[in-house]
Scaffold this motif. Structure first.
Motif, PDB file in Angstrom:
ATOM      1  N   GLY A 124       1.256  -0.496 -11.364  1.00 44.59           N
ATOM      2  CA  GLY A 124       1.632  -0.136  -9.998  1.00 44.59           C
ATOM      3  C   GLY A 124       1.675  -1.353  -9.094  1.00 44.59           C
ATOM      4  N   VAL A 125       0.708  -2.226  -9.273  1.00 43.12           N
ATOM      5  CA  VAL A 125       0.677  -3.460  -8.476  1.00 43.12           C
ATOM      6  C   VAL A 125       1.874  -4.341  -8.830  1.00 43.12           C
ATOM      7  N   ILE A 126       2.137  -4.500 -10.120  1.00 42.19           N
ATOM      8  CA  ILE A 126       3.271  -5.324 -10.556  1.00 42.19           C
ATOM      9  C   ILE A 126       4.574  -4.760  -9.990  1.00 42.19           C
ATOM     10  N   ALA A 127       4.747  -3.452 -10.092  1.00 41.13           N
ATOM     11  CA  ALA A 127       5.966  -2.817  -9.564  1.00 41.13           C
ATOM     12  C   ALA A 127       6.083  -3.038  -8.061  1.00 41.13           C
ATOM     13  N   ALA A 128       4.986  -2.885  -7.347  1.00 46.75           N
ATOM     14  CA  ALA A 128       5.016  -3.067  -5.895  1.00 46.75           C
ATOM     15  C   ALA A 128       5.395  -4.490  -5.518  1.00 46.75           C
ATOM     16  N   MET A 151      -3.664 -11.913  -6.950  1.00 51.74           N
ATOM     17  CA  MET A 151      -4.235 -11.799  -5.602  1.00 51.74           C
ATOM     18  C   MET A 151      -4.067 -10.376  -5.077  1.00 51.74           C
ATOM     19  N   VAL A 152      -2.890  -9.798  -5.302  1.00 52.21           N
ATOM     20  CA  VAL A 152      -2.646  -8.424  -4.863  1.00 52.21           C
ATOM     21  C   VAL A 152      -3.550  -7.463  -5.642  1.00 52.21           C
ATOM     22  N   MET A 153      -3.746  -7.710  -6.926  1.00 51.24           N
ATOM     23  CA  MET A 153      -4.647  -6.863  -7.722  1.00 51.24           C
ATOM     24  C   MET A 153      -6.073  -6.929  -7.185  1.00 51.24           C
ATOM     25  N   ARG A 154      -6.507  -8.115  -6.767  1.00 46.89           N
ATOM     26  CA  ARG A 154      -7.858  -8.226  -6.184  1.00 46.89           C
ATOM     27  C   ARG A 154      -7.946  -7.429  -4.879  1.00 46.89           C
ATOM     28  N   PHE A 205      -7.655   2.935 -16.292  1.00 50.00           N
ATOM     29  CA  PHE A 205      -7.386   1.503 -16.281  1.00 50.00           C
ATOM     30  C   PHE A 205      -7.016   1.074 -14.874  1.00 50.00           C
ATOM     31  N   THR A 206      -7.735   0.130 -14.351  1.00 45.42           N
ATOM     32  CA  THR A 206      -7.509  -0.329 -12.985  1.00 45.42           C
ATOM     33  C   THR A 206      -7.291  -1.843 -12.965  1.00 45.42           C
ATOM     34  N   SER A 207      -6.826  -2.305 -11.835  1.00 42.88           N
ATOM     35  CA  SER A 207      -6.669  -3.747 -11.652  1.00 42.88           C
ATOM     36  C   SER A 207      -8.014  -4.453 -11.768  1.00 42.88           C
ATOM     37  N   ALA A 208      -9.076  -3.804 -11.321  1.00 45.53           N
ATOM     38  CA  ALA A 208     -10.408  -4.410 -11.438  1.00 45.53           C
ATOM     39  C   ALA A 208     -10.739  -4.702 -12.895  1.00 45.53           C
ATOM     40  N   GLU A 209     -10.412  -3.774 -13.780  1.00 52.48           N
ATOM     41  CA  GLU A 209     -10.645  -3.993 -15.213  1.00 52.48           C
ATOM     42  C   GLU A 209      -9.725  -5.092 -15.740  1.00 52.48           C
ATOM     43  N   PHE A 210      -8.475  -5.041 -15.340  1.00 55.59           N
ATOM     44  CA  PHE A 210      -7.496  -6.040 -15.772  1.00 55.59           C
ATOM     45  C   PHE A 210      -7.960  -7.447 -15.404  1.00 55.59           C
ATOM     46  N   LEU A 211      -8.518  -7.592 -14.217  1.00 58.23           N
ATOM     47  CA  LEU A 211      -8.941  -8.907 -13.735  1.00 58.23           C
ATOM     48  C   LEU A 211     -10.103  -9.483 -14.543  1.00 58.23           C
ATOM     49  N   LYS A 212     -10.759  -8.674 -15.354  1.00 59.12           N
ATOM     50  CA  LYS A 212     -11.849  -9.144 -16.219  1.00 59.12           C
ATOM     51  C   LYS A 212     -11.316  -9.728 -17.531  1.00 59.12           C
ATOM     52  N   TRP A 213     -10.050  -9.485 -17.827  1.00 61.65           N
ATOM     53  CA  TRP A 213      -9.449  -9.982 -19.069  1.00 61.65           C
ATOM     54  C   TRP A 213      -9.355 -11.506 -19.045  1.00 61.65           C
ATOM     55  N   MET A 216       0.829  -1.192   0.000  1.00 60.47           N
ATOM     56  CA  MET A 216       0.000   0.000   0.000  1.00 60.47           C
ATOM     57  C   MET A 216       0.875   1.258   0.000  1.00 60.47           C
ATOM     58  N   ALA A 217       1.974   1.226   0.721  1.00 61.96           N
ATOM     59  CA  ALA A 217       2.865   2.383   0.787  1.00 61.96           C
ATOM     60  C   ALA A 217       3.596   2.609  -0.526  1.00 61.96           C
TER      61      ALA A 217
END
Length: 108
Positions: free
Chosen positions: A84-88, A72-75, A16-24, A4-5
């Motif tokens: 951003g999630v991938i980088a984190a 899982m982190v994207m969810r 474009f958000t992880s929520a959208e990505f997760l629908k792919w 989160m930090a």
């Protein structure tokens, strides 16, 4: 908490958000992840080969496990951009991309 930090909230103009990505479809998700991980390895390779090796190994030794962890982190952070999630996650697994800071830490 670390994730989160590290992750910035999406820029207002970015939709474009992880929520959208997760629908792919899974195949499309995997291609996106491979491309982004590959770019991270490329950046690391130009700066610190040990960092590049860590990223490459973490992702490729068990790609399914790595993929499932990122998803899982994207969810958990659906409003964040997938990059951003991938980088984190990469930072969590292999350390940051601040090579000046990394060089100082490794020299002393």
């Amino acid at each position: 908490m670390l994730l989160m930090a590290v992750m910035a909230k999406p820029v207002q103009a970015e939709t474009f958000t992880s929520a959208e990505f997760l629908k792919w479809k899974l195949a499309n998700q995997e291609a996106y992840l491979r491309t982004n991980i590959g770019m991270a390895v490329l950046v690391a390779e130009q700066n610190e080969k040990k960092h590049a090796a860590c990223i490459q190994e973490w992702y490729t030794v068990d790609e399914r496990r790595a993929r499932d962890y990122i998803l899982m982190v994207m969810r958990k952070y659906p409003d964040h951009h997938p990059r951003g999630v991938i980088a984190a996650v990469i930072i969590q697994q292999c350390g940051n991309f601040n090579y000046v800071e990394r060089a100082k830490a490794n020299s002393g």
